[in-house]
Design a protein around this motif. Structure first.
Motif, PDB file in Angstrom:
ATOM      1  N   UNK A   7      39.913  45.371  58.786  1.00 42.89           N
ATOM      2  CA  UNK A   7      40.650  44.939  59.974  1.00 42.89           C
ATOM      3  C   UNK A   7      41.185  43.530  59.723  1.00 42.89           C
ATOM      4  N   UNK A   8      42.490  43.235  60.033  1.00 43.99           N
ATOM      5  CA  UNK A   8      43.438  44.157  60.662  1.00 43.99           C
ATOM      6  C   UNK A   8      44.118  45.051  59.624  1.00 43.99           C
ATOM      7  N   UNK A  19      44.023  32.070  55.115  1.00 41.96           N
ATOM      8  CA  UNK A  19      43.762  33.280  55.884  1.00 41.96           C
ATOM      9  C   UNK A  19      42.508  33.990  55.377  1.00 41.96           C
ATOM     10  N   UNK A  20      41.981  34.837  56.236  1.00 45.25           N
ATOM     11  CA  UNK A  20      40.777  35.603  55.912  1.00 45.25           C
ATOM     12  C   UNK A  20      41.024  37.074  56.185  1.00 45.25           C
ATOM     13  N   UNK A  21      40.700  37.899  55.214  1.00 41.06           N
ATOM     14  CA  UNK A  21      40.753  39.350  55.375  1.00 41.06           C
ATOM     15  C   UNK A  21      39.321  39.854  55.484  1.00 41.06           C
ATOM     16  N   UNK A  22      39.131  40.812  56.365  1.00 39.62           N
ATOM     17  CA  UNK A  22      37.788  41.290  56.651  1.00 39.62           C
ATOM     18  C   UNK A  22      37.535  42.703  56.151  1.00 39.62           C
ATOM     19  N   UNK A  23      36.310  42.941  55.732  1.00 37.05           N
ATOM     20  CA  UNK A  23      35.881  44.247  55.246  1.00 37.05           C
ATOM     21  C   UNK A  23      34.451  44.466  55.732  1.00 37.05           C
ATOM     22  N   UNK A  24      34.203  45.611  56.339  1.00 33.91           N
ATOM     23  CA  UNK A  24      32.838  45.911  56.757  1.00 33.91           C
ATOM     24  C   UNK A  24      32.415  47.250  56.170  1.00 33.91           C
ATOM     25  N   UNK A  68      25.232  41.315  52.796  1.00 31.12           N
ATOM     26  CA  UNK A  68      24.720  42.673  52.867  1.00 31.12           C
ATOM     27  C   UNK A  68      24.025  42.956  54.189  1.00 31.12           C
ATOM     28  N   UNK A  69      23.325  41.963  54.715  1.00 29.40           N
ATOM     29  CA  UNK A  69      22.551  42.185  55.938  1.00 29.40           C
ATOM     30  C   UNK A  69      23.434  42.534  57.118  1.00 29.40           C
ATOM     31  N   UNK A  70      24.626  41.946  57.150  1.00 25.46           N
ATOM     32  CA  UNK A  70      25.531  42.233  58.254  1.00 25.46           C
ATOM     33  C   UNK A  70      26.564  43.290  57.863  1.00 25.46           C
ATOM     34  N   UNK A  71      26.569  43.694  56.616  1.00 25.19           N
ATOM     35  CA  UNK A  71      27.516  44.702  56.160  1.00 25.19           C
ATOM     36  C   UNK A  71      28.952  44.210  56.161  1.00 25.19           C
ATOM     37  N   UNK A  72      29.147  42.955  55.743  1.00 26.08           N
ATOM     38  CA  UNK A  72      30.491  42.393  55.800  1.00 26.08           C
ATOM     39  C   UNK A  72      30.850  41.651  54.517  1.00 26.08           C
ATOM     40  N   UNK A  73      32.133  41.719  54.208  1.00 24.28           N
ATOM     41  CA  UNK A  73      32.698  40.921  53.141  1.00 24.28           C
ATOM     42  C   UNK A  73      34.011  40.331  53.637  1.00 24.28           C
ATOM     43  N   UNK A  86      51.142  41.696  49.768  1.00 23.98           N
ATOM     44  CA  UNK A  86      50.672  42.930  49.122  1.00 23.98           C
ATOM     45  C   UNK A  86      49.683  43.592  50.069  1.00 23.98           C
ATOM     46  N   UNK A  87      49.193  44.738  49.658  1.00 24.35           N
ATOM     47  CA  UNK A  87      48.097  45.374  50.394  1.00 24.35           C
ATOM     48  C   UNK A  87      46.793  45.048  49.687  1.00 24.35           C
ATOM     49  N   UNK A  88      45.826  44.594  50.446  1.00 27.23           N
ATOM     50  CA  UNK A  88      44.524  44.210  49.907  1.00 27.23           C
ATOM     51  C   UNK A  88      43.481  45.251  50.316  1.00 27.23           C
ATOM     52  N   UNK A  89      42.770  45.747  49.333  1.00 27.72           N
ATOM     53  CA  UNK A  89      41.784  46.795  49.548  1.00 27.72           C
ATOM     54  C   UNK A  89      40.407  46.300  49.130  1.00 27.72           C
ATOM     55  N   UNK A  90      39.409  46.660  49.915  1.00 25.53           N
ATOM     56  CA  UNK A  90      38.040  46.406  49.473  1.00 25.53           C
ATOM     57  C   UNK A  90      37.386  47.750  49.198  1.00 25.53           C
ATOM     58  N   UNK A  91      36.453  47.763  48.269  1.00 26.60           N
ATOM     59  CA  UNK A  91      35.784  48.997  47.880  1.00 26.60           C
ATOM     60  C   UNK A  91      34.348  48.692  47.515  1.00 26.60           C
ATOM     61  N   UNK A  92      33.445  49.484  48.048  1.00 24.05           N
ATOM     62  CA  UNK A  92      32.025  49.303  47.762  1.00 24.05           C
ATOM     63  C   UNK A  92      31.526  50.372  46.811  1.00 24.05           C
ATOM     64  N   UNK A  93      30.641  49.971  45.941  1.00 18.98           N
ATOM     65  CA  UNK A  93      29.995  50.915  45.029  1.00 18.98           C
ATOM     66  C   UNK A  93      28.520  50.974  45.399  1.00 18.98           C
ATOM     67  N   UNK A  94      28.036  52.180  45.629  1.00 18.43           N
ATOM     68  CA  UNK A  94      26.642  52.358  46.026  1.00 18.43           C
ATOM     69  C   UNK A  94      25.686  52.237  44.858  1.00 18.43           C
ATOM     70  N   UNK A  95      24.458  51.905  45.155  1.00 18.93           N
ATOM     71  CA  UNK A  95      23.439  51.828  44.117  1.00 18.93           C
ATOM     72  C   UNK A  95      23.239  53.198  43.478  1.00 18.93           C
ATOM     73  N   UNK A  96      23.196  53.260  42.159  1.00 21.08           N
ATOM     74  CA  UNK A  96      22.984  54.511  41.467  1.00 21.08           C
ATOM     75  C   UNK A  96      24.210  55.404  41.402  1.00 21.08           C
ATOM     76  N   UNK A  97      25.373  54.860  41.709  1.00 19.76           N
ATOM     77  CA  UNK A  97      26.586  55.665  41.736  1.00 19.76           C
ATOM     78  C   UNK A  97      27.734  54.912  41.097  1.00 19.76           C
ATOM     79  N   UNK A  98      28.671  55.661  40.534  1.00 18.75           N
ATOM     80  CA  UNK A  98      29.893  55.064  40.006  1.00 18.75           C
ATOM     81  C   UNK A  98      31.047  55.163  41.006  1.00 18.75           C
ATOM     82  N   UNK A  99      30.833  55.871  42.097  1.00 16.22           N
ATOM     83  CA  UNK A  99      31.911  56.081  43.047  1.00 16.22           C
ATOM     84  C   UNK A  99      32.202  54.801  43.825  1.00 16.22           C
TER      85      UNK A  99
END
Lengths: 112, 118
Positions: A7-8, A19-24, A68-73, A86-99
């Motif tokens: 968001x946004x 500026x700040x871009x948010x990712x949860x 991590x505690x608040x689930x935000x970057x 440009x378009x800015x994307x955030x992506x999380x990788x889970x523990x034990x996974x490459x996805x």
């Protein structure tokens, strides 16, 4: 199941502004979180990667933080320039996974 | 260093036809991934190769999709027969081999192959 929200969806700022871009994310068991940039018709360019054990990473005018505690970057861009548009994307990788689980992105326009 | 190359950049086909997308990863990258973005949605994982072996194909939508990576170099993603909902941008990414429990794994993405099914 990990879900990532950005968001946004779009943001327009005048040149020179900071500026700040948010990712949860919903699952705090995250291995790392990456911020990407996508220009129209181009692939994704990795900007910053934060490991789960880190709080922030910096590259030039960019600074990314991870709570991590608040689930935000956040991605902080200092002294924005028209070339940052440009378009800015955030992506999380889970523990034990490459996805990577992506957010839908924030489309940034920096107005000269 | 050459980046990740995808071909074609754009393909327009009729429903029921077959399309094959190709990805050439960065030389020496054992990990190869396919992702897809359909209109209005986020980019989603399809599958992951380590060399020629499928490590994780849990994101493949159905059996109309077939991915191969013969010889552990380039990869192909075939859609047969294509349906309207398959339209979107298909991204390929590659990375050096690492262990999930150690080190970072920065992915390099290609520019994507846009698929339009009419």
């Amino acid at each position: 199941k990990q879900e990532v929200t950005q968001i946004p969806a779009a943001l327009s700022v005048p040149e020179g502004e900071n500026l700040v871009l948010n990712c949860s994310f919903t699952d705090s068991a995250i291995y790392n979180l990456q911020w990407f940039r996508q220009d129209p018709g181009k692939g994704l360019t990795s900007l910053l990667l934060i490991q789960s054990s880190q709080r922030e990473q910096t590259s030039g005018r960019l600074n990314a933080s991870l709570d991590k505690s608040s689930g935000r970057s956040t991605l902080y861009i200092a002294a924005s320039q028209p070339g940052d548009s440009a378009t800015y994307l955030c992506a999380g990788r889970g523990a034990g996974s490459y996805q990577l689980t992506f957010g839908k992105g924030t489309k940034l326009s920096v107005i000269p | 260093e050459a980046g990740v190359t995808q071909f074609p950049s754009h393909s327009v086909i009729e429903k029921g036809q077959t399309v094959t997308l190709r990805c050439d990863p960065i030389s020496g990258h054992d990990n190869l991934y396919w992702y897809r973005r359909v209109m209005g949605k986020e980019i989603k994982f399809l599958l992951h190769f380590v060399k020629e072996s499928k490590q994780d194909e849990s994101g493949m939508p159905n059996n109309r999709f077939l991915a191969e990576r013969t010889g552990g170099t380039y990869s192909t993603l075939k859609v047969q027969p294509a349906e309207l909902e398959d339209s979107g941008v298909y991204f390929c990414a590659s990375s050096l081999r690492d262990r999930v429990t150690s080190g970072a794994n920065v992915l390099t993405f290609g520019a994507g192959s846009r698929l339009t099914v009419l």
